[in-house]
Design an enzyme around this catalytic site. Structure first.
Site, mmCIF file in Angstrom:
data_model
loop_
_atom_site.group_PDB
_atom_site.id
_atom_site.type_symbol
_atom_site.label_atom_id
_atom_site.label_comp_id
_atom_site.label_asym_id
_atom_site.label_seq_id
_atom_site.Cartn_x
_atom_site.Cartn_y
_atom_site.Cartn_z
ATOM 1 N N ASP A 20 -49.531 18.249 -0.973
ATOM 2 C CA ASP A 20 -49.399 17.425 -2.437
ATOM 3 C C ASP A 20 -48.645 16.026 -2.092
ATOM 4 O OD1 ASP A 20 -50.488 19.594 -3.949
ATOM 5 O OD2 ASP A 20 -48.662 20.471 -4.081
ATOM 6 N N HIS A 48 -56.484 17.953 -5.090
ATOM 7 C CA HIS A 48 -56.494 16.438 -4.862
ATOM 8 C C HIS A 48 -56.431 15.633 -5.963
ATOM 9 C CE1 HIS A 48 -57.062 17.282 -0.146
ATOM 10 N NE2 HIS A 48 -56.048 18.048 -0.685
HETATM 11 P P1 GDP Z 1 -52.745 15.916 -2.637
HETATM 12 O O1 GDP Z 1 -52.950 17.461 -2.781
HETATM 13 O O2 GDP Z 1 -51.878 15.449 -1.473
HETATM 14 O O3 GDP Z 1 -54.099 14.947 -2.803
HETATM 15 O O4 GDP Z 1 -51.600 15.507 -3.711
HETATM 16 P P2 GDP Z 1 -52.039 15.747 -5.280
HETATM 17 O O5 GDP Z 1 -52.960 15.147 -6.094
HETATM 18 O O6 GDP Z 1 -52.004 17.452 -5.332
HETATM 19 O O7 GDP Z 1 -50.278 15.312 -5.826
HETATM 20 C C1 GDP Z 1 -50.080 13.987 -5.910
HETATM 21 C C2 GDP Z 1 -49.708 13.484 -7.226
HETATM 22 O O8 GDP Z 1 -49.001 12.337 -7.093
HETATM 23 C C3 GDP Z 1 -50.779 13.230 -7.874
HETATM 24 O O9 GDP Z 1 -50.526 13.632 -9.504
HETATM 25 C C4 GDP Z 1 -51.173 11.834 -7.808
HETATM 26 O O10 GDP Z 1 -51.894 11.351 -8.820
HETATM 27 C C5 GDP Z 1 -49.509 11.309 -7.729
HETATM 28 N N1 GDP Z 1 -49.438 10.172 -7.038
HETATM 29 C C6 GDP Z 1 -49.891 9.862 -5.563
HETATM 30 N N2 GDP Z 1 -49.395 8.529 -5.339
HETATM 31 C C7 GDP Z 1 -48.376 8.383 -6.157
HETATM 32 C C8 GDP Z 1 -47.430 7.624 -5.973
HETATM 33 O O11 GDP Z 1 -47.105 6.578 -5.310
HETATM 34 N N3 GDP Z 1 -46.506 7.502 -7.071
HETATM 35 C C9 GDP Z 1 -46.733 8.315 -8.289
HETATM 36 N N4 GDP Z 1 -45.750 8.116 -9.159
HETATM 37 N N5 GDP Z 1 -47.692 9.263 -8.243
HETATM 38 C C10 GDP Z 1 -48.285 9.230 -7.260
HETATM 39 P P1 IMO Z 2 -53.240 20.266 -1.249
HETATM 40 O O1 IMO Z 2 -54.254 19.973 -0.224
HETATM 41 C C1 IMO Z 2 -49.480 22.579 -1.776
HETATM 42 C C2 IMO Z 2 -49.561 26.898 -0.289
HETATM 43 C C3 IMO Z 2 -49.524 27.742 -1.787
HETATM 44 C C4 IMO Z 2 -48.713 28.776 -0.818
HETATM 45 C C5 IMO Z 2 -49.356 28.844 0.713
HETATM 46 C C6 IMO Z 2 -50.452 29.990 0.852
HETATM 47 O O2 IMO Z 2 -53.227 20.029 -2.531
HETATM 48 O O3 IMO Z 2 -51.663 19.721 -0.655
HETATM 49 P P2 IMO Z 2 -52.845 30.074 -0.063
HETATM 50 O O4 IMO Z 2 -53.439 29.900 -1.226
HETATM 51 O O5 IMO Z 2 -53.479 28.774 0.807
HETATM 52 O O6 IMO Z 2 -52.964 31.209 0.710
HETATM 53 O O7 IMO Z 2 -51.372 29.772 -0.275
HETATM 54 O O8 IMO Z 2 -49.664 27.568 0.919
HETATM 55 N N1 IMO Z 2 -50.375 25.797 -0.355
HETATM 56 C C7 IMO Z 2 -50.322 24.574 -0.942
HETATM 57 N N2 IMO Z 2 -49.314 23.858 -1.535
HETATM 58 N N3 IMO Z 2 -50.572 22.023 -1.824
HETATM 59 C C8 IMO Z 2 -51.598 22.684 -1.300
HETATM 60 O O9 IMO Z 2 -52.949 21.860 -0.963
HETATM 61 C C9 IMO Z 2 -51.548 23.948 -0.804
HETATM 62 N N4 IMO Z 2 -52.482 24.947 -0.512
HETATM 63 C C10 IMO Z 2 -51.845 25.983 -0.048
HETATM 64 O O10 IMO Z 2 -48.634 27.405 -2.629
HETATM 65 O O11 IMO Z 2 -47.242 28.745 -0.647
HETATM 66 MG MG MG Z 3 -52.386 18.996 -4.081
#
Ligand code: GDP
Ligand code: IMO
Ligand code: MG
Length: 444
Positions: A20, A48
């Site tokens: 994340d 994502h």
């Molecule tokens: P990913 O799994 O790595 O793609 O990340 P996620 O989408 O799960 O979580 C990142 C969150 O942060 C999302 O809600 C994005 O819209 C938000 N985000 C990404 N970059 C920024 C930033 O620079 N500032 C803020 N405030 N939010 C961001």
């Molecule tokens: P993105 O791509 C955050 C974590 C789960 C759990 C562990 C194992 O959005 O960054 P699983 O379901 O894969 O067997 O869970 O890994 N986990 C993540 N945490 N972002 C993710 O993906 C994750 N993918 C798996 O929360 O702790």
């Molecule tokens: Mg994510």
């Protein structure tokens, strides 16, 4: 030497923490310079987010370059695909006017079946309720059981198999022969739903709907490279969740660092030139496992609310901690990171001071190296450096110079700590809320 034997025009985007980090936003931003965006690991455990104008999208299986019509979106062989989720995602995007005609999926990607999700939930529940052992805190998407079935071989189903009724029936029968007694014990209530004929029908229905998209994506990627094209590999999950190099056993079930690119796509590692590591300005983690800098106080709550730190896939509140430079150095080295994108810097404004963990101690001894083992990492104590915070909101900053001096000092402390330049800084979720810098440490 064969022309193109090494291709530094391709690039990887990988998360350097526990997921994340904002990989989706960075991939979407960089995508226009690439011919194909390639997912090589994980499955619908990933979430994502991409913000396009007023619209926010959450992608689980489809690569984050899908909003760039010129890019092919490739779901590689290393991904475990839940076809029901893929179809829901394709339909949802189409309804919102997103062109998904360029989405292809590897014939060798493994299928997540309903029994994998049942088993995932049953194991987690049994660990806690019956065995008194800490659960992993999985996303419940069937990831671990699907990868286990892949490695077991004879009862697994690959995307290409979905087009062959006999193969599907044989594999479903074999899988249920092994799983039946186990689920009878651990999830008897779910077993009634897992009937052979309906499972086969379901899988063949997915095959019919996805047939046109199923292809040998390894050949496709090599053709793009041989034609002088460029690939962007999109890591899912993140480095500290890598099954071999993360905080085992509190990890996911794939090589979610850049090391997974070769096996997960069929493209050899020397074809990947740049590796962009994505790191938040602090740490987050969803699920169980050690997190040395975790903040279980109001500071953590404030960061969670400002950063909207709730899971994109499960909605769970994310655990929050100060930035861990020991873990970051480890992740930079492991992935061969050439540059870093620091995201969510805007979330840290308003704090009088900011902390960074620069070393650990274990049993009173100083340690500079990360420990990729849950039990040992649980025992380390973080050593902090405290630097002045910044009170200004920075969401409107568009150049490095527009950031407060203290925010720049924070970025430059990260660069010195890990030895690679920070070339992008996120100051908000929108595409344009990104500061681009020159590729030198301390650059403008
Ligand atoms: P990913 O799994 O790595 O793609 O990340 P996620 O989408 O799960 O979580 C990142 C969150 O942060 C999302 O809600 C994005 O819209 C938000 N985000 C990404 N970059 C920024 C930033 O620079 N500032 C803020 N405030 N939010 C961001
Ligand atoms: P993105 O791509 C955050 C974590 C789960 C759990 C562990 C194992 O959005 O960054 P699983 O379901 O894969 O067997 O869970 O890994 N986990 C993540 N945490 N972002 C993710 O993906 C994750 N993918 C798996 O929360 O702790
Ligand atoms: Mg994510």
């Amino acid at each position: 030497m064969k022309p193109n034997a090494s291709n530094s025009g391709s690039l990887a985007v990988v998360g350097l923490q526990w997921g994340d980090e904002g990989k989706g936003k960075i991939v979407d931003l960089l995508a226009p310079d690439f011919n194909a965006i390639v997912r090589y690991n994980g499955g619908a455990n990933a979430g994502h987010s991409v913000v396009v104008g007023d619209e926010r999208f959450a992608l689980h299986l489809i690569p984050s370059g899908v909003f760039r019509p010129a890019c092919t979106s490739v779901i590689g062989n290393g991904v475990v695909v839940d076809p029901a989720q893929l179809l829901t995602e394709l339909d949802g995007l189409a309804e919102r006017g997103v062109d998904c005609s360029g989405v292809v999926v590897s014939d060798r990607a493994h299928v997540v079946m309903p029994y994998h999700k049942v088993e995932d939930a049953a194991r987690e529940r049994a660990l806690v309720e019956r065995l008194g052992i800490k659960a992993v805190g999985t996303t419940g998407r069937g990831i671990g059981p699907a990868y286990a079935e892949k490695v077991q071989r004879s009862s697994a189903i690959r995307m290409g198999d979905l087009l062959f009724p006999d193969i599907v029936r044989r594999r479903v029968r074999a899988a249920m022969a092994f799983k039946g007694p186990m689920l009878e014990r651990w999830a008897p209530e779910a077993l009634a739903e897992l009937e052979e004929d309906s499972l086969v029908e379901l899988a063949l229905g997915w095959g019919r709907r996805l047939a046109e998209r199923i292809a040998d994506t390894s050949i496709l990627l090599h053709r793009i490279l041989d034609g002088g094209g460029r690939l962007l590999f999109e890591g899912a999950n993140a480095t500290l969740l890598d099954v071999d190099h993360g905080t085992y056993p509190f990890v996911t079930s794939s090589n979610s660092s850049a090391l997974g690119i070769g096996p997960g796509s069929g493209v050899p590692p020397q074809r990947v030139g740049r590796v962009v590591g994505v790191a938040k300005a602090y740490q987050t983690r969803v699920g169980a496992g050690p997190m040395p800098t975790e903040l279980t106080c109001v500071i953590g709550d404030r960061i969670r609310e400002r950063g909207r730190e709730y899971g994109t896939t499960t909605g769970r509140p994310r655990r929050i901690g100060w930035l861990d430079l020991v873990a970051l150095r480890y992740a930079v080295r492991l992935n061969g990171v050439t540059e870093i994108a620091v995201t969510l810097l805007d979330v840290l404004s308003g704090f009088e001071s900011i902390r960074l963990c620069t070393a650990y101690t274990l049993d009173g001894r100083a340690m500079e190296e990360f420990v990729p083992d849950a039990a040992a990492l649980d025992r380390v104590k973080p050593q902090y450096e405290e630097i002045p915070g910044f009170s200004e909101e920075i969401t409107a900053a568009r150049s490095y110079q527009a950031l407060p001096a203290t925010a720049r000092a924070f970025i430059e402390r990260i660069e010195r700590g890990v030895g690679v330049p920070v070339t992008m800084i996120g100051v908000g979720p929108d595409r344009d809320q990104t500061i681009h810098r020159t590729g030198e440490i301390g650059g403008a």
